[in-house]
Design a protein around this motif. Structure first.
Motif, PDB file in Angstrom:
ATOM      1  N   ARG A  19       0.813  -1.150   0.033  1.00  5.41           N
ATOM      2  CA  ARG A  19      -0.070   0.112   0.030  1.00  5.41           C
ATOM      3  C   ARG A  19       1.035   1.424  -0.048  1.00  5.41           C
ATOM      4  O   ARG A  19       0.529   2.032  -0.701  1.00  5.41           O
ATOM      5  N   PRO A  42      -5.036  -1.217  -5.506  1.00  2.27           N
ATOM      6  CA  PRO A  42      -6.057  -2.110  -5.693  1.00  2.27           C
ATOM      7  C   PRO A  42      -5.992  -2.992  -6.480  1.00  2.27           C
ATOM      8  O   PRO A  42      -6.532  -4.327  -6.642  1.00  2.27           O
ATOM      9  N   ARG A  50      -5.048  -6.913  -6.116  1.00  2.00           N
ATOM     10  CA  ARG A  50      -6.137  -7.973  -5.688  1.00  2.00           C
ATOM     11  C   ARG A  50      -5.870  -8.503  -4.192  1.00  2.00           C
ATOM     12  O   ARG A  50      -5.421  -9.813  -4.051  1.00  2.00           O
TER      13      ARG A  50
END
Length: 323
Positions: A259, A267, A270
């Motif tokens: 992140r 995103p 997955r």
């Protein structure tokens, strides 16, 4: 220390030994970015090339520091880790550079070395910045690879080179807490801002740790996977590199880092189901590592010390912003 980097003649015998007696080295370029090993592109007489990894003191910029004894990410470097982790990722269906040879004898370069496929010089990081549309396919394929890794269950946390059946004495999150506190100590010794906030940062860390529910479920994690650690071949394949830190660990450790490093592209990877409290605790611990580590490197002769200092500054601001 005086760093003696490799010259073309230094790798001539290694290439002949591993690629054939008639092979000739036409170029040798030291690639930038490595802090624990040297990475070189070797040009060959047939117009092709291979990549050479060298693990030696001259190629390692990290000065010694206090460590947590059971931290599996400490000093994750060397040919043994590289070979073991390469095999594990290949078995999990993850695309890594094809391994040509590993030599731990030191007979050619007085160091551990590995020769691997040259997967090219285009990183996913560069492709995301230059052509996000073209980057979408390799990004999605990387997400599939990560799901295969993060659903490959391990019996314990720790390095893959640990003895089979090795037991662990405490929870992974307690290792992370001690690791983060050590990073805080190191950062405070090098910069007045974390030094002034040391007690508040430590209290915040302990509060985050207390929110984490017990769990003993581990999977394969790269450890520091960013888009700069993924090469994209001309065919659009994402190729994972710099995986000596591969361990059995909590998947939240990986996703906290993903992140942070992938930002808006995250995103598309997955992610598997994650525990929010564990994720936030690990995220904050990694912020502290991105203060102490760059500050330590910035105090050496690393070529891009300014970049390391700027990285530390950004993460000092991030650590203080939540207090």
């Amino acid at each position: 220390m005086t760093r003696a980097f490799l010259r073309r003649d230094d790798v001539r015998d290694l290439v002949r030994d591993r690629l054939g007696p008639d092979r000739r080295v036409t170029a040798l370029d030291r690639l930038t970015g490595g802090t624990r090993k040297g990475v070189y592109r070797i040009g060959l007489d047939d117009g092709g090339s291979v990549v050479l990894y060298v693990w030696s003191a001259a190629e390692n910029y990290w000065p010694e520091s206090a460590t947590v004894p059971d931290d599996p990410f400490t000093e994750a470097s060397g040919a043994d880790l590289f070979a073991t982790n390469h095999a594990a990722l290949t078995a999990a269906g993850v695309r890594v550079p094809r391994l040509i040879a590993v030599d731990r004898t030191g007979r050619h370069l007085d160091a551990d070395v590995a020769l691997v496929e040259d997967a090219g010089g285009v990183t996913l990081e560069a492709l995301l910045a230059r052509d996000p549309v073209r980057a979408a396919a390799p990004l999605a394929r990387l997400g599939h690879a990560l799901r295969r890794m993060h659903t490959t269950a391990g019996p314990r946390y720790g390095r893959l080179t640990d003895a089979p059946g090795a037991s662990v004495a405490r929870a992974a999150e307690d290792v992370v807490l001690d690791r983060a506190l050590a990073h805080l100590d190191g950062a405070a010794a090098r910069d007045p801002r974390p030094a002034a906030a040391r007690d508040r940062i430590a209290a915040h860390l302990r509060e985050l740790r207390e929110r984490v529910a017990p769990r003993r479920a581990y999977a394969l994690v790269h450890g520091e996977l960013g888009p700069d650690h993924v090469l994209v071949t001309p065919a659009g394949e994402p190729v994972m590199i710099d995986f000596e830190g591969l361990t059995w660990f909590d998947v939240e450790w990986e996703h906290a880092w993903l992140r942070l490093r992938f930002g808006g592209a995250y995103p598309a990877l997955r992610p598997v189901a994650l525990d929010a409290d564990r994720l936030e605790f690990y995220r904050y611990a990694q912020v502290l590592s991105l203060i102490e580590g760059p500050l330590r490197i910035a105090g050496t002769d690393f070529p891009d010390r300014r970049w390391m200092r700027e990285l530390a500054d950004r993460n000092i601001a991030a650590a203080l912003s939540v207090l």
